[in-house]
Design a protein around this motif. Structure first.
Motif, PDB file in Angstrom:
ATOM      1  N   PHE A 107       0.819  -1.214   0.000  1.00  0.00           N
ATOM      2  CA  PHE A 107       0.000   0.000   0.000  1.00  0.00           C
ATOM      3  C   PHE A 107       0.854   1.266   0.000  1.00  0.00           C
ATOM      4  O   PHE A 107       0.470   2.269  -0.586  1.00  0.00           O
ATOM      5  CB  PHE A 107      -0.985  -0.018   1.173  1.00  0.00           C
ATOM      6  CG  PHE A 107      -2.085  -1.005   0.956  1.00  0.00           C
ATOM      7  CD1 PHE A 107      -3.093  -0.744   0.041  1.00  0.00           C
ATOM      8  CD2 PHE A 107      -2.103  -2.207   1.637  1.00  0.00           C
ATOM      9  CE1 PHE A 107      -4.095  -1.658  -0.187  1.00  0.00           C
ATOM     10  CE2 PHE A 107      -3.114  -3.129   1.419  1.00  0.00           C
ATOM     11  CZ  PHE A 107      -4.111  -2.859   0.498  1.00  0.00           C
ATOM     12  N   TRP A 108       2.007   1.230   0.607  1.00  0.00           N
ATOM     13  CA  TRP A 108       2.901   2.399   0.604  1.00  0.00           C
ATOM     14  C   TRP A 108       3.275   2.754  -0.828  1.00  0.00           C
ATOM     15  O   TRP A 108       3.218   3.922  -1.227  1.00  0.00           O
ATOM     16  CB  TRP A 108       4.147   2.082   1.434  1.00  0.00           C
ATOM     17  CG  TRP A 108       4.998   3.261   1.771  1.00  0.00           C
ATOM     18  CD1 TRP A 108       4.885   4.056   2.860  1.00  0.00           C
ATOM     19  CD2 TRP A 108       6.111   3.776   1.023  1.00  0.00           C
ATOM     20  NE1 TRP A 108       5.855   5.032   2.835  1.00  0.00           N
ATOM     21  CE2 TRP A 108       6.621   4.880   1.728  1.00  0.00           C
ATOM     22  CE3 TRP A 108       6.720   3.403  -0.165  1.00  0.00           C
ATOM     23  CZ2 TRP A 108       7.701   5.625   1.284  1.00  0.00           C
ATOM     24  CZ3 TRP A 108       7.802   4.141  -0.612  1.00  0.00           C
ATOM     25  CH2 TRP A 108       8.283   5.239   0.103  1.00  0.00           C
ATOM     26  N   ASN A 109       3.645   1.742  -1.628  1.00  0.00           N
ATOM     27  CA  ASN A 109       4.041   1.996  -3.012  1.00  0.00           C
ATOM     28  C   ASN A 109       2.871   2.423  -3.889  1.00  0.00           C
ATOM     29  O   ASN A 109       3.033   3.258  -4.781  1.00  0.00           O
ATOM     30  CB  ASN A 109       4.758   0.773  -3.597  1.00  0.00           C
ATOM     31  CG  ASN A 109       6.194   0.694  -3.153  1.00  0.00           C
ATOM     32  OD1 ASN A 109       6.979   1.596  -3.416  1.00  0.00           O
ATOM     33  ND2 ASN A 109       6.542  -0.375  -2.468  1.00  0.00           N
ATOM     34  N   LEU A 110       1.686   1.871  -3.646  1.00  0.00           N
ATOM     35  CA  LEU A 110       0.520   2.293  -4.429  1.00  0.00           C
ATOM     36  C   LEU A 110       0.128   3.742  -4.116  1.00  0.00           C
ATOM     37  O   LEU A 110      -0.191   4.512  -5.027  1.00  0.00           O
ATOM     38  CB  LEU A 110      -0.664   1.355  -4.171  1.00  0.00           C
ATOM     39  CG  LEU A 110      -0.517  -0.058  -4.733  1.00  0.00           C
ATOM     40  CD1 LEU A 110      -1.677  -0.942  -4.276  1.00  0.00           C
ATOM     41  CD2 LEU A 110      -0.410  -0.033  -6.249  1.00  0.00           C
ATOM     42  N   VAL A 111       0.178   4.110  -2.850  1.00  0.00           N
ATOM     43  CA  VAL A 111      -0.130   5.491  -2.476  1.00  0.00           C
ATOM     44  C   VAL A 111       0.941   6.431  -3.030  1.00  0.00           C
ATOM     45  O   VAL A 111       0.632   7.521  -3.519  1.00  0.00           O
ATOM     46  CB  VAL A 111      -0.271   5.629  -0.942  1.00  0.00           C
ATOM     47  CG1 VAL A 111      -0.397   7.083  -0.525  1.00  0.00           C
ATOM     48  CG2 VAL A 111      -1.480   4.845  -0.458  1.00  0.00           C
ATOM     49  N   LEU A 112       2.188   5.996  -2.997  1.00  0.00           N
ATOM     50  CA  LEU A 112       3.271   6.786  -3.586  1.00  0.00           C
ATOM     51  C   LEU A 112       3.014   7.035  -5.069  1.00  0.00           C
ATOM     52  O   LEU A 112       3.145   8.165  -5.553  1.00  0.00           O
ATOM     53  CB  LEU A 112       4.612   6.069  -3.387  1.00  0.00           C
ATOM     54  CG  LEU A 112       5.795   6.592  -4.191  1.00  0.00           C
ATOM     55  CD1 LEU A 112       6.141   8.025  -3.804  1.00  0.00           C
ATOM     56  CD2 LEU A 112       7.007   5.687  -3.998  1.00  0.00           C
ATOM     57  N   ALA A 113       2.647   5.995  -5.800  1.00  0.00           N
ATOM     58  CA  ALA A 113       2.371   6.144  -7.237  1.00  0.00           C
ATOM     59  C   ALA A 113       1.252   7.158  -7.469  1.00  0.00           C
ATOM     60  O   ALA A 113       1.354   8.017  -8.353  1.00  0.00           O
ATOM     61  CB  ALA A 113       2.001   4.790  -7.848  1.00  0.00           C
ATOM     62  N   GLY A 114       0.202   7.063  -6.678  1.00  0.00           N
ATOM     63  CA  GLY A 114      -0.898   8.018  -6.818  1.00  0.00           C
ATOM     64  C   GLY A 114      -0.477   9.428  -6.477  1.00  0.00           C
ATOM     65  O   GLY A 114      -0.833  10.381  -7.174  1.00  0.00           O
ATOM     66  N   ASN A 115       0.302   9.580  -5.413  1.00  0.00           N
ATOM     67  CA  ASN A 115       0.732  10.910  -4.993  1.00  0.00           C
ATOM     68  C   ASN A 115       1.604  11.572  -6.049  1.00  0.00           C
ATOM     69  O   ASN A 115       1.417  12.757  -6.359  1.00  0.00           O
ATOM     70  CB  ASN A 115       1.463  10.818  -3.663  1.00  0.00           C
ATOM     71  CG  ASN A 115       1.778  12.158  -3.064  1.00  0.00           C
ATOM     72  OD1 ASN A 115       2.854  12.352  -2.525  1.00  0.00           O
ATOM     73  ND2 ASN A 115       0.865  13.102  -3.135  1.00  0.00           N
ATOM     74  N   LEU A 116       2.534  10.848  -6.615  1.00  0.00           N
ATOM     75  CA  LEU A 116       3.390  11.433  -7.653  1.00  0.00           C
ATOM     76  C   LEU A 116       2.598  11.662  -8.941  1.00  0.00           C
ATOM     77  O   LEU A 116       2.817  12.647  -9.648  1.00  0.00           O
ATOM     78  CB  LEU A 116       4.599  10.545  -7.905  1.00  0.00           C
ATOM     79  CG  LEU A 116       5.536  10.320  -6.714  1.00  0.00           C
ATOM     80  CD1 LEU A 116       6.714   9.447  -7.113  1.00  0.00           C
ATOM     81  CD2 LEU A 116       6.000  11.621  -6.105  1.00  0.00           C
ATOM     82  N   GLY A 117       1.656  10.760  -9.232  1.00  0.00           N
ATOM     83  CA  GLY A 117       0.850  10.892 -10.444  1.00  0.00           C
ATOM     84  C   GLY A 117      -0.038  12.120 -10.452  1.00  0.00           C
ATOM     85  O   GLY A 117      -0.292  12.713 -11.504  1.00  0.00           O
TER      86      GLY A 117
END
Length: 191
Positions: A107-117
């Motif tokens: 979940f950390w990496n998925l939230v990171l992807a969304g935040n940068l996106g």
């Protein structure tokens, strides 16, 4: 050369998603926590070296959406990537003896992807999908330790996240309607 550098934009989002996927592989999950600081590095590189205002088309993805880095977006992308890097360093140290490293890394990496996106989205649909990744998939991070206080905070967070999602969606629909977009077709309006 410019086209090659603009490929960092999709990589800024795809790399954390790949790391999230790797955390689901047997035996890899617990090790993925140590790799958390690597997730935001393509985003940081994109913020520094990707040319500004060069759109990157994503044919067939998110209704042919795209990514673009503006001057303001570069500032936010770089700042967020730097914060996520240091958060990853801290999390890798803090969670080294955690009982659920796989779910945290996922979940950390998925939230990171969304935040940068969110900072590089070039259209409404891409922005909304990235925003939804950030807001809804952060819930498992809020309740990660499963303590009663975390569970209460998770409930409050989820209510606020859903309200935020609804507000963003309504705002985007109104903006699209006002601009005469697809959802704002005026064919059915009375003369």
């Amino acid at each position: 050369m410019t086209a090659d550098l603009s490929l960092l934009l999709p990589l800024a989002v795809l790399w954390p998603m790949l790391l999230a996927s790797l955390s689901l592989l047997p035996g890899w999950g617990p090790r993925m926590v140590t790799l958390l600081p690597l997730g935001p590095l393509p985003g940081l590189a994109a913020a520094v070296i990707t040319p500004r205002d060069t759109p990157v088309a994503l044919p067939g993805i998110l209704l042919d959406g795209g990514l673009e880095l503006t001057g303001t977006g570069a500032l936010f992308l770089g700042g967020a990537a730097l914060l996520w890097f240091w958060a990853g360093v801290y999390a890798a140290f803090y969670l080294r003896h955690d009982g659920r490293p796989t779910s945290f890394a996922l979940f950390w990496n998925l939230v990171l992807a969304g935040n940068l996106g969110v900072f590089i989205a070039a259209d409404i649909i891409s922005f909304y999908v990235f925003f939804a990744l950030v807001s809804l998939l952060a819930y498992p991070l809020v309740i990660h330790d499963r303590k009663p206080a975390s569970m209460r905070a998770g409930t409050v967070y989820l209510v606020l996240a859903v309200l935020g999602e609804v507000a963003i969606l309504v705002g985007l629909m109104l903006a699209s309607y006002g601009a005469g977009g697809a959802s704002g077709s005026r064919r059915c309006a009375p003369p």
